[in-house]
Design a protein around this motif. Structure first.
Motif, PDB file in Angstrom:
ATOM      1  N   PHE A 195       5.441  -2.361  -3.231  1.00 19.80           N
ATOM      2  CA  PHE A 195       5.406  -3.648  -3.918  1.00 19.80           C
ATOM      3  C   PHE A 195       4.533  -3.584  -5.172  1.00 19.80           C
ATOM      4  N   ALA A 196       3.451  -2.806  -5.133  1.00 18.53           N
ATOM      5  CA  ALA A 196       2.534  -2.745  -6.273  1.00 18.53           C
ATOM      6  C   ALA A 196       3.242  -2.280  -7.542  1.00 18.53           C
ATOM      7  N   TYR A 197       4.253  -1.446  -7.385  1.00 17.88           N
ATOM      8  CA  TYR A 197       4.990  -0.967  -8.571  1.00 17.88           C
ATOM      9  C   TYR A 197       6.235  -1.805  -8.849  1.00 17.88           C
ATOM     10  N   HIS A 198       6.970  -2.166  -7.808  1.00 17.41           N
ATOM     11  CA  HIS A 198       8.292  -2.764  -7.990  1.00 17.41           C
ATOM     12  C   HIS A 198       8.294  -4.288  -8.005  1.00 17.41           C
ATOM     13  N   ALA A 199       7.169  -4.931  -7.734  1.00 16.53           N
ATOM     14  CA  ALA A 199       7.160  -6.391  -7.641  1.00 16.53           C
ATOM     15  C   ALA A 199       7.084  -7.031  -9.019  1.00 16.53           C
ATOM     16  N   PRO A 239       3.329  -6.814   4.471  1.00 19.46           N
ATOM     17  CA  PRO A 239       3.204  -7.915   3.505  1.00 19.46           C
ATOM     18  C   PRO A 239       4.566  -8.523   3.194  1.00 19.46           C
ATOM     19  N   THR A 240       4.575  -9.816   2.918  1.00 18.55           N
ATOM     20  CA  THR A 240       5.818 -10.492   2.563  1.00 18.55           C
ATOM     21  C   THR A 240       6.134 -10.271   1.084  1.00 18.55           C
ATOM     22  N   PRO A 241       7.407 -10.229   0.743  1.00 18.05           N
ATOM     23  CA  PRO A 241       7.776  -9.987  -0.665  1.00 18.05           C
ATOM     24  C   PRO A 241       7.302 -11.133  -1.569  1.00 18.05           C
ATOM     25  N   LYS A 247      -0.445   0.019  10.528  1.00 19.65           N
ATOM     26  CA  LYS A 247      -1.397   0.250   9.447  1.00 19.65           C
ATOM     27  C   LYS A 247      -0.807   1.172   8.389  1.00 19.65           C
ATOM     28  N   TRP A 248      -0.114   2.225   8.841  1.00 21.25           N
ATOM     29  CA  TRP A 248       0.496   3.150   7.880  1.00 21.25           C
ATOM     30  C   TRP A 248       1.632   2.481   7.126  1.00 21.25           C
ATOM     31  N   LEU A 249       2.509   1.762   7.820  1.00 19.33           N
ATOM     32  CA  LEU A 249       3.626   1.093   7.156  1.00 19.33           C
ATOM     33  C   LEU A 249       3.135   0.015   6.188  1.00 19.33           C
ATOM     34  N   LYS A 250       2.032  -0.609   6.516  1.00 26.97           N
ATOM     35  CA  LYS A 250       1.466  -1.602   5.594  1.00 26.97           C
ATOM     36  C   LYS A 250       1.093  -0.946   4.267  1.00 26.97           C
ATOM     37  N   ALA A 268      15.218  -7.089  -4.174  1.00 32.88           N
ATOM     38  CA  ALA A 268      15.022  -5.677  -3.833  1.00 32.88           C
ATOM     39  C   ALA A 268      13.783  -5.501  -2.953  1.00 32.88           C
ATOM     40  N   LEU A 269      12.749  -6.296  -3.203  1.00 30.90           N
ATOM     41  CA  LEU A 269      11.557  -6.217  -2.374  1.00 30.90           C
ATOM     42  C   LEU A 269      11.864  -6.630  -0.938  1.00 30.90           C
ATOM     43  N   GLY A 270      12.614  -7.730  -0.799  1.00 27.62           N
ATOM     44  CA  GLY A 270      12.993  -8.173   0.539  1.00 27.62           C
ATOM     45  C   GLY A 270      13.865  -7.161   1.248  1.00 27.62           C
ATOM     46  N   LEU A 271      14.775  -6.509   0.500  1.00 24.69           N
ATOM     47  CA  LEU A 271      15.639  -5.493   1.099  1.00 24.69           C
ATOM     48  C   LEU A 271      14.828  -4.301   1.576  1.00 24.69           C
ATOM     49  N   PHE A 272      13.852  -3.874   0.802  1.00 22.82           N
ATOM     50  CA  PHE A 272      13.037  -2.728   1.205  1.00 22.82           C
ATOM     51  C   PHE A 272      12.263  -3.055   2.485  1.00 22.82           C
TER      52      PHE A 272
END
Length: 493
Positions: A424-428, A474-476, A414-417, A435-439
């Motif tokens: 993702f909300a900022y970097h997607a 969540p998936t990238p 839950k915390w990692l989600k 980069a999203l997949g790498l993170f």
């Protein structure tokens, strides 16, 4: 009386006799539906479904829009108990207390009495600003530390309320190139503006400018003089002086400086914008109109400035003039972080013909800007997450996972989600999917390592963790539209 949903008719009032009635009457008692200049009760609520609106601030906003050189001599009366209450409720509940040691919960216990007392002290002149408690936080990507000022709770309340009043004026004055810490303008608005400008304007050179220790270098004398261009209410000027002269308390030692504004204070972003509005924004706008021989674009977010030029000669003249301009007001360009680079849709081809490598890149608001190509071979501006910022975030995840090592998998998940979702909300943004997949992959690696360390006999495998991560992480996917689409919606022709 209501005739339609959320609409009311004009006020119906009782008929009153005239004072000193005669032929004719000396003074008729003629009540009005609403007093034009009444600021004693500035808040109205049309229906329960709508929030409070400030009629007084609306009039201030209209006057600021129509009369660009007018000084506002009566502003403090807009800081009402209602506005102070709104300011208090907008504060973070779990923020660290200032030198007074008062927390949000402590103040809330006697909220109405506290606000009435604060309002009385504020308008009688007996309000006193307390020193700012200084803490140091790690600066992302470096070994240095950034100073952070923590103001006392009542100072935060008054500052937030006054910022709401001053925003009614300065939001009509600030130029479109300024994006930092302004209502209705976010970091992604600045990123979109810069991306669209580079893609649609003949830009061949980028000046990436950074001001050295800006918040510590602001001249308080010049800042007050800039405020006095629009603020004629001496009570407001005295308030700002009190905050600037309150000083800093660090490890029991109190000190005060003639320069700088405390980082972390609620009022600091607005004061910084006012300072740079007069020092840089107005000057850059005028320089672009009078001195430039080609196209020029400018985007500023707080003290981060990116300017684009069609001609190299314009870029270098602007750089020299900006350096001189800043020195006049106590500011200095960072020698290592400020640089001029060839960039734009023609940069790659020109450098190739000269036998040079790929165009250099620059960073802005957490992204690396790259001269790229689309699948069809056309110029496409790429934005990629800064590796150093990602590394800092992963280190934070690693430290927190160690503290949560023995929590249950659902609690950790839950915390990692929330962590991955927030990232993702900022970097997607478009062109940043890798980069999203790498993170997400690196978060999974840290999670696997943490679970294996819980016991020597732990048999957690990557395959099993992948199934667990599929339930929680969540998936990238790209969440933000292309800059040209969102910018066109926010800035219609």
């Amino acid at each position: 009386m209501m005739y339609g949903p959320e609409k009311s008719d004009s006020a119906i009032v009782a008929v009153k006799p005239a004072n000193k009635a005669g032929m004719p009457a000396a003074e008729w008692v003629e009540p009005r539906a609403g007093t034009k200049g009444n600021t004693g009760q500035p808040h109205t609520r049309r229906t329960q479904s709508r929030g409070s609106v400030s009629q007084g601030l609306d009039r201030v906003r209209q006057a600021a829009r129509q009369r660009k050189k007018e000084k506002f001599t009566a502003l403090l009366h807009h800081v009402t108990v209602d506005l102070l209450r709104d300011a208090f409720l907008a504060l973070k509940r779990r923020a660290a207390p200032g030198v007074d040691g008062v927390t949000w919960e402590d103040y809330e216990a006697g909220l109405e009495g506290n606000l009435q007392d604060l309002h009385a002290r504020l308008h009688s002149g007996s309000y006193r600003a307390l020193p700012v408690r200084r803490r140091f936080i790690p600066k992302p990507g470096t070994d240095k530390q950034r100073p952070l000022g923590i103001a006392a709770l009542e100072d935060k309340i008054v500052q937030r309320a006054l910022v709401a009043v001053l925003n009614a004026i300065y939001e009509e004055d600030f130029l479109g190139l300024s994006y930092g810490f302004r209502p209705g303008r976010s970091q992604h608005d600045a990123l979109d503006a810069l991306s669209v400008a580079i893609s649609n304007t003949p830009v061949n050179w980028i000046l990436d400018a950074d001001i050295r220790s800006f918040f510590d270098s602001v001249s308080q004398e010049w800042l007050v003089r800039f405020l006095e261009h629009r603020i004629g209410d001496e009570r407001v000027i005295r308030l700002v002086r009190k905050w600037l002269k309150a000083g800093v308390l660090e490890e029991g030692n109190w000190s005060v400086s003639e320069t700088g504004t405390p980082q972390g204070a609620v009022v600091s972003p607005l004061l910084a914008n006012v300072y740079l509005h007069y020092v840089f924004d107005l000057w850059a706008h005028q320089w672009r109109r009078r001195e430039a021989t080609g196209n020029v674009i400018v985007v500023r977010y707080a003290d981060d400035i990116v300017a684009g030029f069609e001609h190299e000669a314009d870029a270098r003249r602007f750089w020299d003039a900006m350096r001189t301009r800043f020195e006049q007001f106590g500011l200095e360009l960072h020698g290592e972080k400020t640089r001029l680079l060839e960039f734009g849709r023609h940069a790659a081809g020109r450098r190739r013909r000269r036998g040079m490598g790929k165009p250099e890149t620059f960073t802005f608001l957490g992204f690396i800007f790259i001269c790229g190509r689309s699948r069809r071979g056309a110029f496409l501006l790429h934005r990629k997450t800064r590796v150093d910022r990602m590394r800092v975030r992963l280190e934070e995840v690693k430290r927190t996972l160690r503290k949560r090592m023995h929590a249950t998998i659902p609690e950790q998940g839950k915390w990692l989600k929330s962590v991955v979702t927030g990232y993702f909300a900022y970097h997607a943004v478009p062109t940043n999917i890798r980069a999203l997949g790498l993170f997400r992959y690196q978060v999974m690696r840290l999670w696997l390592r943490t679970l294996r360390r819980r016991s020597q006999k732990d048999g957690m495998t990557w395959t099993r963790l992948s199934k667990i991560a599929g339930d929680w992480l969540p998936t990238p996917r790209i969440l933000h539209p292309w800059p040209s689409e969102r910018f066109a919606v926010n800035h219609p022709r």
